[in-house]
Design an enzyme around this catalytic site. Structure first.
Site, PDB file in Angstrom:
ATOM      1  CE1 TYR A  98      12.580 -67.541 -55.755  1.00 26.41           C
ATOM      2  CE2 TYR A  98      14.825 -67.480 -54.892  1.00 26.41           C
ATOM      3  CZ  TYR A  98      13.680 -66.825 -55.334  1.00 26.41           C
ATOM      4  OH  TYR A  98      13.633 -65.452 -55.338  1.00 26.41           O
ATOM      5  CD  GLU A 140      15.754 -62.943 -55.356  1.00 28.38           C
ATOM      6  OE1 GLU A 140      16.178 -64.025 -54.911  1.00 28.38           O
ATOM      7  OE2 GLU A 140      14.533 -62.696 -55.480  1.00 28.38           O
TER       8      GLU A 140
END
Ligand SMILES: Cc1cc2nc3c(=O)[nH]c(=O)nc-3n(C[C@H](O)[C@H](O)[C@H](O)COP(=O)(O)OP(=O)(O)OC[C@H]3O[C@@H](n4cnc5c(N)ncnc54)[C@H](O)[C@@H]3O)c2cc1C
Ligand code: HEM
Length: 412
Positions: A98, A140
């Site tokens: 990310y 997730e």
């Protein structure tokens, strides 16, 4: 939640960001792969990149998420993120990535919007990015931990035990586990990512719906060869259909996917076209294995009966279910050798059949097919929240919302 400071900035800049976001997404991917070419080896789908569909999906999701935050800054719209999180998990996306995506995205934003990106604007969009990123990372993390895996360990090797030429263009693969580890269960309707090494040495992942209920030993999926007029043939589907034989070893992810059978006990209606039958076959197989008595209606459209993949398995499961019926639409009409309740000519028209009140609907097939069936259902009074759909590519419907934010579309 979105801070009071950022909200007016996002509101003011949303139109210009939404307008430029596809260009931002294009530059973002060019920059990302320039700096991290390894992401094209086994993580990103280069067919979607070439078609531009992933760029549109990413852009659409950011714009829709930001619009929802502006409307209700207290609430992070997590329901918009489930599909993305399942796709990420099926590819083993990690929290550390990310940061990498953040840096590439913000470089692209500055590149495209130039001086308009004041420190205040950059800070507000940074906040939106991290709200989205943390929400995704949380979902997730939950998906990985529920299956007892880490992002790096979603992949396993399976050996092809059976290969069935279903139709001229569709092959079903039945793969068997290669070690003693327990086979993780799948929910009805889920898919796996299949990762294959391509002739140029790069690995490419693609998703395939599981077409049969778990038996603790095998997974089954069915692949339609993509032939494109004037454009390159689909690389993974062609390789699977032409080259992969019994005894070969394939790499599959664990099953993921948020379009799963509604287990509230309501009637279920499946509406599919072509290879869109795949997730329906999986759900029907689960229902038949469980001896379900739910009222089930299967509606399927195809060119003709010879093109209807998995037809014997599907018809067999429908016959085994106490309360199930099936209607088919073939382009030229005709007769059916299957035990169906109706054969219709032409495109699927849901008003040609009696549909149970209060049903949950699942749609899968080409986008124009799903749009037309969904519109007909909504016109017929079915609430949008009762219609789920599976898209065999990046979900571009969210992108439609940027230009056409209707209340019923937002409720999806
Ligand atoms: C959740 C989900 C479930 C799915 N389930 C199934 C299933 O059960 N069965 C099934 O068959 N499929 C399924 N799919 C679709 C599958 O994942 C693949 O997308 C499909 O097999 C095509 O992959 P491919 O590698 O053959 O095609 P790709 O090579 O990815 O090509 C896709 C398209 O891009 C075009 N293209 C590629 N390169 C270029 C280029 N350089 N220039 C211009 N155009 C280009 C091709 O012509 C083609 O039209 C599913 C997808 C998802 C997301
Ligand atoms: C806030 C950050 C992110 C957002 C908003 C986002 C958004 C999306 C969206 C909308 C999709 C398409 C889902 C679908 O409909 O199938 C997607 C797919 C994907 N994302 Fe992300 N993503 C983010 C972060 C990441 C990160 C950190 C990675 C890791 C490298 C990543 C890798 C992927 C991959 C590999 C796919 C599948 C692409 C394809 O099949 O073409 N994403 N993402």
């Amino acid at each position: 939640m979105l801070s009071d400071r950022s909200r007016p900035v996002i509101e003011a800049t949303l139109p210009v960001v939404a307008y430029s976001i596809e260009e931002i997404a294009r530059r973002f991917y060019a920059g990302l792969f320039g700096e991290h070419p390894e992401l094209l080896d086994g993580t990103f789908n280069r067919g979607n990149q070439a078609e531009g569909t992933q760029q549109v999906a990413l852009a659409g999701s950011v714009a829709v998420f930001a619009s929802a935050l502006v409307e209700d800054p207290e609430q992070v719209p997590e329901h918009l993120l489930a599909r993305i999180a399942h796709k990420h998990a099926s590819l083993g996306v990690t929290p550390a990535q990310y940061e990498v995506v953040h840096d590439a995205l913000f470089r692209a934003i500055v590149d495209v919007l130039g001086d308009a990106v004041t420190p205040e604007v950059a800070a507000a969009w940074d906040e939106v990015y991290w709200l989205m990123a943390y929400a995704l990372m949380n979902i997730e993390r939950g998906l990985y931990s529920a299956r007892g895996v880490r992002p790096e360990t979603v992949w396993r090797e399976w050996q092809v035990a059976e290969r069935v030429q279903e139709t001229e263009d569709v092959v079903t693969f039945r793969v068997r586990r290669t070690d003693d580890r327990l086979v993780k269960t799948s929910l009805p309707g889920q898919y796996v990512s299949v990762r294959l090494r391509m002739p140029d040495g790069m690995r490419q992942p693609r998703q395939y719906s599981l077409t049969r209920a778990d038996d603790g030993e095998h997974r089954q999926f069915s692949v339609k060869r993509v032939r494109a007029d004037g454009r390159p043939d689909g690389e993974v589907s062609t390789l699977l259909c032409d080259e992969v034989q019994v005894g070969d070893v394939l790499t599959l992810s664990l099953p993921f996917g948020d379009v799963v059978l509604d287990d509230s006990g309501r009637p279920v209606v499946f509406a599919s076209a072509g290879i869109g039958i795949a997730p329906m076959a999986g759900m029907l197989s689960h229902l038949a294995a469980a001896g379900s008595g739910l009222p089930i209606t299967v509606l399927h459209a195809d060119v003709d009966e010879a093109s209807f993949a998995l037809r014997d398995q599907v018809a067999g499961d429908v016959s085994r279910l106490r309360n199930a019926g099936m209607h088919v639409w073939y382009q030229a009409g005709g007769r059916s050798a299957l035990p169906v309740d109706g054969v219709h000519r032409g495109m699927m028209a849901v008003d040609q059949v009696d549909l149970p009140p209060g049903a949950a609907y699942v749609l899968c097939g080409p986008l124009p097919f799903m749009r037309s069936v969904r519109s007909a259902l909504i016109d017929g009074g079915v609430p949008a929240r009762d219609i789920q759909y599976e898209v065999f590519g990046p979900d571009l419907w969210q992108a439609d919302l940027v230009t056409e934010p209707t209340p019923d579309a937002m409720a999806r």
